[in-house]
Design a protein around this motif. Structure first.
Motif, PDB file in Angstrom:
ATOM      1  N   GLU A 159       0.763 -50.177  93.256  1.00  0.00           N
ATOM      2  CA  GLU A 159       0.814 -48.794  92.780  1.00  0.00           C
ATOM      3  C   GLU A 159       0.524 -47.785  93.877  1.00  0.00           C
ATOM      4  O   GLU A 159       1.225 -46.775  93.999  1.00  0.00           O
ATOM      5  CB  GLU A 159      -0.168 -48.620  91.615  1.00  0.00           C
ATOM      6  N   GLU A 166       7.486 -51.274  91.576  1.00  0.00           N
ATOM      7  CA  GLU A 166       6.141 -50.732  91.784  1.00  0.00           C
ATOM      8  C   GLU A 166       5.105 -51.841  91.632  1.00  0.00           C
ATOM      9  O   GLU A 166       4.149 -51.935  92.408  1.00  0.00           O
ATOM     10  CB  GLU A 166       5.841 -49.607  90.797  1.00  0.00           C
ATOM     11  N   PHE A 191       3.273 -47.626  96.718  1.00  0.00           N
ATOM     12  CA  PHE A 191       4.481 -47.061  96.119  1.00  0.00           C
ATOM     13  C   PHE A 191       4.331 -45.543  95.993  1.00  0.00           C
ATOM     14  O   PHE A 191       5.241 -44.790  96.362  1.00  0.00           O
ATOM     15  CB  PHE A 191       4.702 -47.695  94.735  1.00  0.00           C
TER      16      PHE A 191
END
Length: 902
Positions: free
Chosen positions: A445, A440, A448
Motif C-alpha cells: 500500500e 496494490e 503504491f
C-alpha cells in the motif's frame, strides 16, 4: 428540436500536411451573415493536429434559460508549431456570424471557413501562417439540445435551468473549441444572463456588472489548464447551500470554500451532503500529499442528468438525488452511495483533472483509479462499511463482460467515436479497479501510494499515460517487472483461469503446480487465448501465513514452506482471476469453508459461480453449499448464498416455473421468520440488504398473501405521503407492482408525473417499471414517450418489460416495429445497448434476429456509434444461456424435483 440551417453540418479530423490542400470541396456557400463556408473532407483519422494547439480561451456566452437559442464569442490563442494554411477545430451546429484571425497583432485578410461532417470547422488562409502565435475569434449562435449532452436546458417546477455535460465529445456542442483531452489550457469564461438568476463556472467570479439592457454579465477568473471536456456551467434560479463550518480548513490556515447548488427552494435538503463533503476532500489531500488543486468546490444537484456524476474541475455535477437527502431520514444506503460517488468524483480532481490522460485509450487511468480509490476513501470515512466486499461483486459481474469474443481491452486502441463511447464501461471502471487493487496488494500500500504521489507531482497540470504512472510506481516499489505484469491485464482482454494442483508434501514443503489459460463460459464463441503475469497467493487453510508469487508462465510451481490438509488458492481473495482444483481439493475447501475469513468465503462463492458458468461445477453442488451457508450468522454470506442460487434462474423453463418459485420460497422461509419487515434503523446495511432480498423473494416468487398485503399497506402510505420505513419502501413498492393491475399502474404514473422530490421520484420510477400485468409492455412504452418524464427516466420504461418472461415477447415485438422511437427517447447514446434487449429469452432464433434488427444501425444515416461490439456481446450472451440450459437442463430438474407439486 430546432436546429440552425444556415451552415452545413460537419465531421471529424486532424491537421497535417495533406490537409493543407483544399481537396474534395464544393463551391462556397454564403451563410445568412454573409460568410463563405465550404464543404470539406474532414481529417480521415478524426484527430486534431497537435502542432496547432490552443493556449488560452476567452469565451463569452449570452444565455437565457427560457430560450433554446443562445449566442457567443470565442477568442482562442493558438500556438502554431508549423506553418499552415488551415486550422481545424470542432464546432457542432453553430452558425458562425463573424470570424477573424490575427497574427502579431495584425488581422489576416481573406480567411474562409469550411465544414467537415459532422462537427469539424476549418479556418483557411490565403497564404501560409508562419510558426508562432495566432488569435482566432469566432462569433456564433447555437441552439441547446434536449439529450442531456453539451449545454442543455432543464425545466423543473416551472423554472428553467441550463447545465452542461461535455465528456467525452460534447464541448463542441456548446462552443467552437479544440475538443480533445491532450489540449489543456486556461479558460476565461463570461456569461450574460437575464437579471434575477445566477451563473456558476469552474472558477470563482472575478467581476459582476449590470448592462444597459438590464442583463447581468459575470466574468470568471481564469481556470488552471483544463481540457475542454472539464469545462462546465450551471445557470438559473439556483439556490446555494453554504455555511462556514462546511468549508475545509487546513492546518496551514488555508480554506477551501465548499457549496452545493440546487434548484430553487431545495438548498435546505442539501445540508447533510454539504456537512460531509469536506471530510472526503481532507482524506484525499492526505493520500495524495497535494492540496485539492482548484480555488473552490461547488457540487451541483442537477434535476435531469444522464450520468451519475461528472468531475468538472471545481464544479462537479450530480444527479440531484445524490445530494438531496435529509440527515434525519437518510438511510445508510443513501449516505454510503453519496460518499462513494463523491469520493470518486473528488479523486478525479487529481487523477484526471490535475493530471489528464493524453488520449481516450487511457481513459481507464481516470476511471479505474477513481473507482478503486473511492472504496479506500469510504473505508477511512466509515470503516464499519467494509466496502472491500463491493470488489467481489464488481469482479464477478465484469468477468462476464471480459469473456466475450467482442470484449475490449482496458487500454483499447481508439479507432472511432464508437470506441470512445464504449470505453465508458465496466472494463474501464470495474475491471480497472480490480486490477489496481490486485497490484496494490502485490506492491504494498505505501510504495503504491508513493508512486502515485511521484506521478502527480511530475505531471501536474499536464497530460500523462499508463507508462508514466507505472514508471513512478516501479521507482517507489523497486519491482522492475511491474509494468510488464500490469500490461498483461491492461493490453489484452480476458480473465486468467488458474488450475491449482497441490503435490505430495515432502520435507515440510508442499509443491503446488499451477497452470493458466483464459477462462471461457459455456457457449459457441471462440476466445483468443492469453498469458498473464498473475500475482497469486496460496496458504493452507489451517494457517494465516501465505506464500505469494508472480505467475508469468503457462505452467509454474509455487512451493509452500509447510504441509497442510487443505490448500486455499487466492488467499486474501485479491486476485482478478478464477481458480479451480481437482475435486478432492475443491471438496475439502467447501467442507471447511468456515475456517476462511468472511471475505474469502464470499469470494469463494463468487468463484464457484464462475465455475458453474464454465461447466466446471454442477448446480447440485451450488445448491448444497448455499443451503448450508443460509444457516450461518453472517448476513453477507447469506446474501451471497441467495445470489449464488439465483444464477440458476435462467435455466428454469416455463413448465418448471412454479416449482422454482416454491423452491425459492421454501429457502427463504426461515430467514423471513427471523428478519421480518422491520428492525432497528441502526442495523447494518448488510442486514437490511438481506431483509429486502428475503422479502422480495417471498412476495414475488412465494406469492405469500401476508407479504403482499403488507407491501400494499406500505405502498398506500408512500403514495399518500405518510411516513414509511425508507429502508424497506422500494421492495414494498416492487411487490405491490408485481401483483398490481393497470389501474394500480396508472396511480403510480400519476404520482410520478406530479412529484418533484427526487428522494420520492426515484422509487416511483422503479416501481412503475415493475408491473407485469398483461399489456404492461405497451403501457410502459407509452410512458417512455411522455414529455413530463425527465429525459434520464424515459429509457427505464423502454427496458422495463425486456427481461421478464411474462412481458419480454410483447416487448420485443414492439421494439422491432418501433426502433426509431426507442432510439429517440434514449439519452447519452443509450441506443447502442439495445441489442441486449431480447437476450433474456434464451432462444436460438434470437441471435439471428439481433443481426436482422440492428445491422442497419452499424452504418448509414441511422448509424449508432459503437453498436457493433454490443451486437456481438449480446449474441454471445444468448449462446451462453442456451449452452447452460443444454448442459444443466437435467440437473435443474433434479434440484426442483421435490417442488414439482404444491
Amino acid at each position: 428540436m430546432r436546429r440552425c440551417i444556415s451552415v452545413l453540418i460537419f465531421v471529424l479530423g486532424c491537421g497535417g500536411s495533406a490537409q493543407q490542400k483544399n481537396t474534395n470541396t464544393t463551391q462556397p456557400k454564403a451563410t445568412a451573415s454573409g460568410l463563405q463556408v465550404t464543404s470539406l473532407t474532414a481529417p480521415v483519422d478524426d484527430r486534431l493536429d497537435p502542432e496547432i494547439a490552443p493556449q488560452r480561451y476567452r469565451i463569452k456566452l449570452v444565455i437565457d434559460p427560457k430560450k433554446e437559442a443562445y449566442s457567443g464569442r470565442v477568442d482562442v490563442d493558438i500556438k502554431l508549431s508549423k506553418a499552415t494554411r488551415r486550422i481545424w477545430l470542432h464546432s457542432e451546429n453553430h452558425d458562425i456570424q463573424k470570424a477573424s484571425l490575427t497574427v502579431g497583432g495584425k488581422a489576416v485578410e481573406g480567411i474562409r471557413l469550411g465544414r467537415g461532417k459532422p462537427d469539424w470547422l476549418a479556418v483557411d488562409t490565403p497564404t501560409k501562417l508562419p510558426k508562432g502565435l495566432a488569435t482566432l475569434r469566432l462569433e456564433f449562435t447555437g441552439v441547446m439540445n434536449h439529450k442531456l449532452v453539451g449545454m442543455y436546458r432543464v425545466k423543473h417546477d416551472n423554472r428553467w435551468y441550463v447545465y452542461t455535460q461535455f465528456e467525452p465529445l460534447d464541448a463542441r456542442k456548446a462552443f467552437p473549441c479544440f475538443d480533445e483531452p491532450q489540449f489543456k489550457t486556461p479558460y476565461e469564461m463570461t456569461y450574460v444572463t437575464p437579471a434575477g438568476i445566477k451563473a456558476f463556472s469552474n472558477a470563482p467570479i472575478k467581476e459582476t456588472k449590470t448592462l444597459n439592457n438590464g442583463q447581468v454579465e459575470r466574468k470568471f477568473k481564469a481556470t488552471p489548464p483544463l481540457p475542454s471536456y472539464l469545462v462546465a456551467t450551471a445557470i438559473g434560479p439556483l439556490d446555494i447551500a453554504q455555511k462556514p463550518s462546511a468549508h475545509l480548513k487546513r492546518k496551514d490556515g488555508s480554506v477551501l470554500p465548499i457549496r452545493i447548488l440546487t434548484v430553487h427552494g431545495r438548498a435546505k435538503d442539501a445540508e447533510y451532503a454539504l456537512e460531509e463533503a469536506g471530510r472526503v476532500v481532507a482524506i484525499q489531500e492526505e493520500y495524495f500529499g497535494i492540496n485539492y488543486p482548484y480555488a473552490k468546490l461547488d457540487l451541483v444537484a442537477v434535476p435531469d442528468f444522464g450520468a451519475g456524476a461528472m468531475e468538472n474541475a471545481g464544479l462537479i455535477t450530480y444527479r440531484d438525488r445524490m445530494l438531496l437527502f435529509k440527515k434525519e431520514t437518510a438511510t445508510e444506503d443513501e449516505l454510503r452511495g453519496y460518499i462513494g460517488i463523491h469520493a470518486h468524483e473528488v479523486a478525479h480532481m487529481w487523477f484526471g483533472d490535475l493530471v489528464t490522460m493524453a488520449w481516450w485509450d487511457d481513459l481507464w487511468l481516470n476511471e479505474a483509479f477513481a473507482t478503486w480509490y473511492a472504496r479506500k476513501v469510504s473505508d477511512v470515512y466509515r470503516p464499519s462499511w467494509k466496502t472491500e466486499f463491493r470488489l467481489i461483486g464488481g469482479r464477478r459481474w465484469v468477468m462476464d463482460q471480459d469473456s466475450s469474443s467482442a470484449s475490449r481491452r482496458m487500454r483499447e486502441p481508439i479507432k472511432s467515436r464508437g470506441d470512445i463511447k464504449n470505453a465508458f464501461d465496466g472494463i474501464t471502471y470495474t475491471k480497472g479497479a480490480a486490477v489496481l487493487d490486485m497490484f496494490e496488494r502485490y506492491v504494498g500500500e505505501v510504495p503504491f501510494r508513493d508512486g502515485i504521489r511521484v506521478y502527480m507531482k511530475r505531471h501536474a497540470w499536464g497530460s500523462a499515460t499508463f507508462d508514466n504512472l507505472l514508471d513512478a510506481i516501479e521507482e517507489t516499489s523497486g519491482k522492475s517487472g511491474l509494468k510488464d505484469a500490469m500490461t498483461t491485464f491492461i493490453d489484452q482482454a480476458g480473465v486468467p483461469h488458474l488450475t491449482v494442483e497441490p503435490q505430495e508434501c515432502t520435507n515440510g514443503q508442499t509443491p503446488i503446480k499451477v497452470s493458466q489459460k483464459r477462462w471461457q463460459p459455456l457457449g459457441d464463441q471462440k476466445l483468443k487465448s492469453g498469458l498473464w503475469h498473475v500475482p497469486l497467493c496460496v496458504r493452507t487453510i489451517e494457517s494465516d501465513n501465505k506464500t505469494c508469487a508472480l505467475m508469468t508462465e503457462k505452467e509454474q510451481t509455487i512451493t509452500l514452506p509447510s504441509c497442510g490438509q487443505v490448500i486455499l488458492p487466492n488467499s486474501g481473495a485479491g486476485g482478478y482471476l478464477i481458480w479451480s482444483m481437482p475435486k478432492t481439493g475443491m471438496d475439502a475447501i467447501t467442507q471447511n469453508i468456515g475456517q476462511l475469513t468472511e471475505y474469502e468465503q464470499v469470494n469463494l462463492m463468487a468463484n464457484l459461480g464462475k465455475l458453474y458458468q464454465s461447466g466446471d461445477l454442477e448446480p447440485e453442488q451450488l445448491v448444497s453449499l448455499a443451503t448450508e451457508l443460509l444457516k450461518v450468522k453472517s448476513d453477507r454470506i447469506r446474501q451471497a448464498a441467495l445470489s449464488l442460487v439465483g444464477q440458476l434462474a435462467e435455466l428454469v423453463s416455463d413448465a418448471d416455473r412454479s416449482a422454482w418459485n416454491r423452491y425459492r420460497n421454501a429457502a427463504v422461509g426461515p430467514l423471513l421468520s427471523e428478519l421480518g419487515w422491520g428492525g432497528d434503523m441502526k442495523e447494518s446495511r448488510e442486514r437490511w440488504a438481506l431483509r429486502r432480498s428475503v422479502i422480495s423473494i417471498a412476495g414475488k416468487q412465494g406469492h405469500r398473501p401476508d407479504i403482499i398485503k403488507k407491501a400494499r399497506e406500505i405502498a398506500n402510505n408512500f403514495l399518500a405521503k405518510k411516513p414509511v420505513t425508507r429502508e424497506i419502501v422500494r421492495v414494498a413498492l416492487s411487490i405491490d407492482a408485481e401483483h398490481g393491475d393497470k389501474k394500480r399502474f396508472d396511480a403510480y404514473v400519476t404520482a410520478l408525473l406530479n412529484e418533484t422530490d427526487p428522494s420520492r421520484r426515484n422509487p416511483l420510477v422503479s416501481a412503475a417499471g415493475s408491473f407485469r400485468f398483461k399489456g404492461f409492455a405497451n403501457a410502459s412504452f407509452d410512458l417512455a414517450q411522455n414529455k413530463k418524464l425527465r429525459v434520464n427516466e424515459r429509457g427505464r420504461f423502454i427496458w422495463a418489460p425486456a427481461t421478464d418472461y411474462r412481458t419480454r415477447s410483447e416487448a420485443w415485438v414492439w421494439l422491432k416495429k418501433n426502433l426509431g422511437i426507442a432510439q429517440s427517447v434514449m439519452a447519452r447514446g443509450g441506443a447502442r445497448y439495445l441489442p441486449y434487449f431480447p437476450t433474456s429469452a434464451c432462444e436460438p432464433g434470437i441471435k439471428a434476429e439481433i443481426d436482422t434488427v440492428f445491422s442497419p444501425l452499424i452504418e448509414g444515416k441511422d448509424k449508432v456509434e459503437g453498436i457493433k461490439r454490443h451486437m456481438v456481446n449480446a449474441q454471445n450472451r444468448v449462446a451462453h444461456c442456451i449452452a447452460k440450459r443444454k448442459r444443466y437442463g437435467e440437473a435443474i430438474k433434479r434440484v426442483l424435483g421435490p417442488y414439482q407439486t404444491p
